[in-house]
Design an enzyme around this catalytic site. Structure first.
Site, PDB file in Angstrom:
ATOM      1  N   TYR A 138       6.611   8.336  16.062  1.00 24.77           N
ATOM      2  CA  TYR A 138       6.957   7.269  17.005  1.00 24.77           C
ATOM      3  C   TYR A 138       7.623   7.770  18.279  1.00 24.77           C
ATOM      4  O   TYR A 138       7.870   6.981  19.186  1.00 24.77           O
ATOM      5  CB  TYR A 138       7.827   6.208  16.323  1.00 24.77           C
ATOM      6  CG  TYR A 138       6.996   5.230  15.527  1.00 24.77           C
ATOM      7  CD1 TYR A 138       6.056   4.418  16.168  1.00 24.77           C
ATOM      8  CD2 TYR A 138       7.132   5.128  14.146  1.00 24.77           C
ATOM      9  CE1 TYR A 138       5.275   3.529  15.436  1.00 24.77           C
ATOM     10  CE2 TYR A 138       6.362   4.238  13.412  1.00 24.77           C
ATOM     11  CZ  TYR A 138       5.430   3.434  14.075  1.00 24.77           C
ATOM     12  OH  TYR A 138       4.659   2.557  13.357  1.00 24.77           O
ATOM     13  N   GLU A 224       2.166   8.029 -14.160  1.00 27.85           N
ATOM     14  CA  GLU A 224       1.259   8.048 -13.008  1.00 27.85           C
ATOM     15  C   GLU A 224       1.424   6.813 -12.129  1.00 27.85           C
ATOM     16  O   GLU A 224       1.634   6.930 -10.922  1.00 27.85           O
ATOM     17  CB  GLU A 224      -0.201   8.131 -13.485  1.00 27.85           C
ATOM     18  CG  GLU A 224      -1.198   8.033 -12.351  1.00 27.85           C
ATOM     19  CD  GLU A 224      -2.642   7.831 -12.822  1.00 27.85           C
ATOM     20  OE1 GLU A 224      -3.501   7.535 -11.955  1.00 27.85           O
ATOM     21  OE2 GLU A 224      -2.915   7.958 -14.030  1.00 27.85           O
ATOM     22  N   ASP A 277      -3.654   7.913 -16.678  1.00 22.58           N
ATOM     23  CA  ASP A 277      -4.903   7.324 -17.170  1.00 22.58           C
ATOM     24  C   ASP A 277      -5.828   8.434 -17.679  1.00 22.58           C
ATOM     25  O   ASP A 277      -5.808   9.557 -17.161  1.00 22.58           O
ATOM     26  CB  ASP A 277      -5.623   6.575 -16.041  1.00 22.58           C
ATOM     27  CG  ASP A 277      -4.957   5.251 -15.695  1.00 22.58           C
ATOM     28  OD1 ASP A 277      -4.235   4.705 -16.543  1.00 22.58           O
ATOM     29  OD2 ASP A 277      -5.166   4.774 -14.558  1.00 22.58           O
TER      30      ASP A 277
END
Length: 396
Positions: A138, A224, A277
Site C-alpha cells: 500500500y 488441515e 483430508d
C-alpha cells in the site's frame, strides 16, 4: 502456575511418551540438540551489510558503463532442489540463476521494484521497526499492481541476500489459529494464554518476537482445515485430550503458522501429528509442514519439521472403517496429476508407508474428506478416531 490436568489418565499417553523418547534419541544420534533453541537468524548488521554489498555491485556496474542487474536463484526448478530427510527440501549450493536486468524492457520494472523494496527493508532494519507485506504493497499499490508481486519480490530478496525472511523486518499477516495448553509472551509484553475452550488464539504475526513459551502438552495436532479445527473445539476434544496443542493453517499454511510449528518443535520436542483430508491436496499440505516447499526451499532449516507424522485421515482407514463408497469423492484429473506429482517427490522414497497409502488412493481413484467419518457418528472423529490413533500409535 502449572496447567490444570483435565484430560485422560497418564497411562493413555504411554505410547506417545515412547514416541517422544524415540524422537529425542534420533535427535541425539543425528547431533541435534534436544533442549530446544532452533532457528538461526541474521543480525541487523548482517542484513544491512548484505544490502550494502548488493548496492555496491550496482554502483560498480554503473561505473564500468554496464547495465546493472540482480542475480536471483531460480526457485521454480526441481533441478535446484536437493532432499535430506533430516531437513527436507532445500536449495543446492550452486543452482541455476536468472538475471533481472535494468536495460531489458521485460525486466526493468521488476529491477526497479526490487531496488525500491530493498531500500524500504534497509530503513526498517536500520530503525529497528517492522512493516507487513500489506504495508509495503500500500505504499504504492498502483506501482506494484498486486500483492503477489510484492510477496514474490520479498522472497527473491531473502533468497538473494541469503537472509531468513523474518530477519528482513517484514511481517506476514497470520491466518492460522492455535488452541490448547500453551502460554507465551509477545514481543510487546502481551501475555497470551491459549485455552482448550471453544475459541482459539490467532497465530502471532511476529513469531521471532515471542518468548517465555510454557506448555506441558503431550502432543501437537496440526489440523488441515479450519472447519475441522472448529468442530474439534466444539466437541471439547482439546479438553478431553489435555494436555495438548492444536494448530490450523486453514489450508495451505502461511509462513507464520509454519514458523510457529517449527518454534514449538525446537523448544519442546513433543510429537507432532497432522490431520488432513485423504486427498492429494491434504497430503501436499502435510508435506509442506514436514519437508517444506520448492518456493521456500532456500529457508528450509527455519521452516521444516521432518519429525511430523501422518495421523489421519489415511486412505487405508476408509476401507478399515467400512466408510460407504457414496460418501467418497472421485479423483478429478487435477487430483490425479497432483497425486502423480507427489509420488515423484524425492521424500516419498524414504516414506514407504506414505507411498503405500497414496497407491491405495490411486488404485481406488477415490478421495475422502475428514467429514466422511461423520457417517459413523457425528462425533466419531473426536470421541473415537483420534483418541484411538493417539493411544495405540496409529500414525505413519
Amino acid at each position: 502456575m502449572a496447567f490444570a490436568p483435565m484430560g485422560p489418565e497418564a497411562s493413555f499417553f504411554a505410547v506417545l511418551d515412547q514416541h517422544r523418547a524415540s524422537l529425542l534419541a534420533a535427535l541425539r544420534r543425528g547431533g541435534g540438540e534436544p533442549t530446544g533453541g532452533g532457528t538461526r537468524l541474521a543480525s541487523s548488521s548482517e542484513v544491512l551489510a548484505s544490502i550494502e554489498s548488493v548496492i555496491q555491485g550496482i554502483i560498480s556496474s554503473v561505473a564500468r558503463n554496464e547495465a546493472p542487474a540482480f542475480t536471483i536463484e531460480n526457485r521454480s526448478s526441481w533441478e535446484n532442489i536437493k532432499f535430506e530427510d533430516s531437513v527436507g527440501l532445500q536449495m543446492v549450493s550452486h543452482c541455476t540463476t536468472r538475471k533481472i536486468k535494468s536495460d531489458s524492457p521485460k525486466s526493468v520494472k521488476n529491477f526497479a521494484l526490487i531496488l525500491k523494496i530493498l531500500s524500504m527493508i534497509y530503513k526498517l532494519v536500520q530503525s529497528n521497526t517492522y512493516a507487513t507485506k500489506r504495508d509495503i504493497y500500500y505504499t504504492d499499490s498502483q506501482l506494484f499492481g498486486n500483492q503477489t508481486v510484492v510477496d514474490n519480490i520479498i522472497n527473491d530478496i531473502s533468497c538473494m541476500l541469503k537472509v531468513p525472511r523474518m530477519s528482513l523486518h517484514i511481517l506476514s499477516t497470520s491466518k492460522g489459529l492455535i488452541a490448547g495448553n500453551l502460554r507465551y509472551m509477545e514481543e510487546d509484553g502481551t501475555r497470551v494464554h491459549c485455552t482448550c475452550g471453544s475459541t482459539a488464539v490467532a497465530v502471532p504475526s511476529n513469531i521471532q518476537g515471542i518468548r517465555n513459551l510454557i506448555t506441558d502438552a503431550k502432543f501437537l495436532l496440526i489440523v488441515e482445515k479450519d472447519a475441522t479445527f472448529q468442530r474439534l473445539l466444539d466437541d471439547n476434544f482439546c479438553n478431553r485430550m489435555s494436555p495438548c496443542i492444536m494448530v490450523t493453517g486453514k489450508g495451505v499454511p502461511d509462513l507464520n503458522t509454519r514458523l510457529l510449528v517449527k518454534k514449538l518443535w525446537d523448544t519442546f520436542h513433543i510429537p507432532i501429528f497432522t490431520l488432513v483430508d485423504a486427498d492429494p491436496h491434504g497430503i501436499e499440505i502435510m508435506c509442506i509442514y514436514k519437508y517444506g516447499s520448492m518456493a521456500m526451499s532456500f529457508e528450509a532449516h527455519n521452516l521444516t519439521v521432518p519429525a511430523i507424522r501422518w495421523l489421519g485421515l489415511l486412505p487405508s482407514d476408509i476401507k478399515r472403517l467400512n466408510i460407504p463408497r457414496d460418501t467418497l469423492i472421485p479423483l478429478t484429473k487435477r487430483d490425479q496429476m497432483k497425486l502423480d506429482s507427489v509420488l515423484k517427490r524425492p521424500y516419498v522414497t524414504c516414506q514407504p508407508f506414505w507411498r503405500k497409502e497414496m497407491e491405495i488412493m490411486a488404485d481406488s481413484k477415490m478421495k475422502a474428506e475428514i467429514q466422511a467419518l461423520t457417517f459413523l457418528s457425528s462425533d466419531y472423529l473426536s470421541r473415537v478416531y483420534l483418541p484411538n490413533k493417539l493411544k495405540f500409535g496409529g500414525w505413519i
